[in-house]
Design a protein around this motif. Structure first.
Motif, PDB file in Angstrom:
ATOM      1  N   GLY A  26       0.861  -1.197   0.042  1.00  0.00           N
ATOM      2  CA  GLY A  26      -0.068   0.178   0.087  1.00  0.00           C
ATOM      3  C   GLY A  26       0.941   1.227   0.059  1.00  0.00           C
ATOM      4  O   GLY A  26       1.504   1.483  -0.917  1.00  0.00           O
ATOM      5  N   HIS A  60      -5.718  -3.860  -2.271  1.00  0.00           N
ATOM      6  CA  HIS A  60      -6.289  -2.544  -1.527  1.00  0.00           C
ATOM      7  C   HIS A  60      -5.999  -2.377  -0.432  1.00  0.00           C
ATOM      8  O   HIS A  60      -6.018  -3.228   0.634  1.00  0.00           O
ATOM      9  CB  HIS A  60      -7.895  -2.837  -1.559  1.00  0.00           C
ATOM     10  CG  HIS A  60      -8.673  -1.808  -0.951  1.00  0.00           C
ATOM     11  ND1 HIS A  60      -9.626  -1.914  -0.244  1.00  0.00           N
ATOM     12  CD2 HIS A  60      -8.385  -0.330  -0.957  1.00  0.00           C
ATOM     13  CE1 HIS A  60     -10.227  -0.881   0.111  1.00  0.00           C
ATOM     14  NE2 HIS A  60      -9.537   0.071   0.094  1.00  0.00           N
ATOM     15  N   SER A  61      -5.201  -1.216  -0.042  1.00  0.00           N
ATOM     16  CA  SER A  61      -4.647  -0.999   1.423  1.00  0.00           C
ATOM     17  C   SER A  61      -5.616   0.109   2.131  1.00  0.00           C
ATOM     18  O   SER A  61      -6.050   0.970   1.390  1.00  0.00           O
ATOM     19  CB  SER A  61      -3.025  -0.536   1.238  1.00  0.00           C
ATOM     20  OG  SER A  61      -3.055   0.545   0.492  1.00  0.00           O
ATOM     21  N   ASN A  83      -5.421   2.869  -1.173  1.00  0.00           N
ATOM     22  CA  ASN A  83      -4.639   2.824  -2.549  1.00  0.00           C
ATOM     23  C   ASN A  83      -5.318   1.360  -3.053  1.00  0.00           C
ATOM     24  O   ASN A  83      -5.523   0.506  -2.175  1.00  0.00           O
ATOM     25  CB  ASN A  83      -3.114   2.644  -2.055  1.00  0.00           C
ATOM     26  CG  ASN A  83      -2.550   3.707  -1.996  1.00  0.00           C
ATOM     27  OD1 ASN A  83      -3.182   4.931  -1.855  1.00  0.00           O
ATOM     28  ND2 ASN A  83      -1.217   3.766  -1.984  1.00  0.00           N
ATOM     29  N   ALA A 356      -2.382  -3.267   3.146  1.00  0.00           N
ATOM     30  CA  ALA A 356      -3.434  -4.150   2.648  1.00  0.00           C
ATOM     31  C   ALA A 356      -3.212  -5.518   3.431  1.00  0.00           C
ATOM     32  O   ALA A 356      -2.244  -5.919   4.032  1.00  0.00           O
ATOM     33  CB  ALA A 356      -3.029  -4.573   1.323  1.00  0.00           C
TER      34      ALA A 356
END
Length: 368
Positions: A26, A60-61, A83, A356
């Motif tokens: 991320g 996906h963070s 992110n 993430a």
């Protein structure tokens, strides 16, 4: 038949090396390192000279950490930074002889970053305060030469492969997008380091890949990767189109650093026919200081550690694979700038970063 079976097992044991992109942290700017150990196995009788691996990665963070402590209030307050990354890695391998091979990796990356603090500010009550910046394009290309250290003809049960590579600064490390200051004013500036397509440095990569066959069904794998970036910083401003603060200038974080990174992983593979399942552990790190060159500039160092299950299926000339690393340990470590500030002021300083929970890697390898 036994020889063919063992060679197939070697192939399955190393399929999990195909997608090893260090890029799941991320906000911690870990760059894609391409396909590890892209030579599938040490079969000296394999007449295929070329191999193409295409891998897709997603993460996906949003979970913020200072050290190992999660800042849960960020999600609760809605001030978390989010992110998303989608990436396609294309790796073409040319087998030169039974021991040597040459690989070229090119990543195609799409990033999206959502935040409040970069735009209106975290304290804003404006419903439009959360905005996005995006990047899309080619990342840093890597060229690597590989060599099996043991003779593949004599070493059927296991082998070690060494790779030495050159990472080229082909990815745009000065990518700009708009930052909103209010509903009617926006400024153009470099996006956050975590979603830049490249780091701006020419790097040297070292890889160690290995496997060992215990039985017809069980084998072990291991992989180490280190990217050294001698360039200290790339000169790109961290002010997001605004004015750099005196504090950032004082402690060297007014421009983006070009950090080193490394990864270590290993585990076991179980094969049943053409299908295999793997279970292992994985460590990814951006250190606070580089082994070659200076370490000033803005970076978010950190490390993540987790488990990495995977599956693969082998056809005659192709293989399909998927791995899903799950990170149960996340640590945003103290940066070089944090250390300088702590030393100068006597007050401990340490920034945060978003991580993430997991990443998804799927892909296909074809020999021709």
């Amino acid at each position: 038949m036994k020889k063919i079976f063992v060679l197939q097992l070697m192939l399955i044991a190393l399929v999990s090396f195909i997608v090893n992109d260090v890029a799941a942290q991320g906000c911690v700017a870990v760059r894609s390192n391409g396909a590890m150990c892209t030579v599938s196995h040490a079969d000296a009788e394999d007449n295929h000279k070329w191999q193409l691996t295409t891998g897709y990665r997603y993460f996906h963070s949003f979970r913020h950490f200072v050290g190992t402590e999660e800042q849960k209030h960020r999600v609760e307050e809605g001030t978390d930074v989010r992110n998303w990354q989608h990436a396609l890695d294309f790796t073409l391998v040319r087998k030169l002889n039974k021991r040597m091979s040459l690989a070229v990796n090119m990543p195609l990356i799409s990033n999206r970053r959502s935040s409040m603090y970069e735009h209106y500010g975290n304290s804003s009550t404006n419903p439009n305060a959360r905005r996005e910046t995006t990047t899309f394009g080619m990342g840093d290309i890597r060229i690597t030469a590989y060599r099996w250290m043991l003779d593949p003809v004599k070493s059927k049960k296991g082998n070690i492969q060494v790779g030495l590579g050159l990472k080229l600064p082909t990815g745009d490390y000065r990518y700009n997008d708009f930052f909103w200051k209010n509903d009617s004013t926006k400024v153009l500036g470099p996006v956050d380091q975590s979603i830049q397509l490249g780091d701006g440095g020419t790097g040297i990569s070292l890889e160690l890949n290995g496997y060992y066959v215990f039985t017809k069904a069980l084998s072990a794998y291991g992989n180490f990767y280190y990217l050294s970036n001698p360039r200290e910083h790339n000169g790109v401003s961290t002010a997001r189109g605004g004015t750099t603060s005196a504090t950032n200038i004082l402690y060297g974080s007014s421009v983006m650093s070009v950090p080193d990174q490394y990864m270590l992983r290993g585990g076991l593979n179980l094969m049943v026919g053409a299908f295999s399942a793997s279970a292992g552990v994985r460590l990814e790190v951006v250190p606070s200081e580089d082994i070659i060159g200076g370490s000033s500039g803005f970076r978010r160092p950190g490390r993540i550690f987790g488990v990495e299950p995977g599956v693969a299926y082998q056809f005659k000339k192709a293989s399909l694979f998927a791995t899903v690393p799950y990170w149960f340990s996340k640590n945003r470590t103290q940066s070089y700038a944090d250390k300088q500030r702590t030393k100068a002021t006597g007050v401990y300083a340490q920034g945060d970063a978003a991580f993430a929970d997991y990443s998804i890697n799927i892909g296909c390898t074809v020999k021709f």
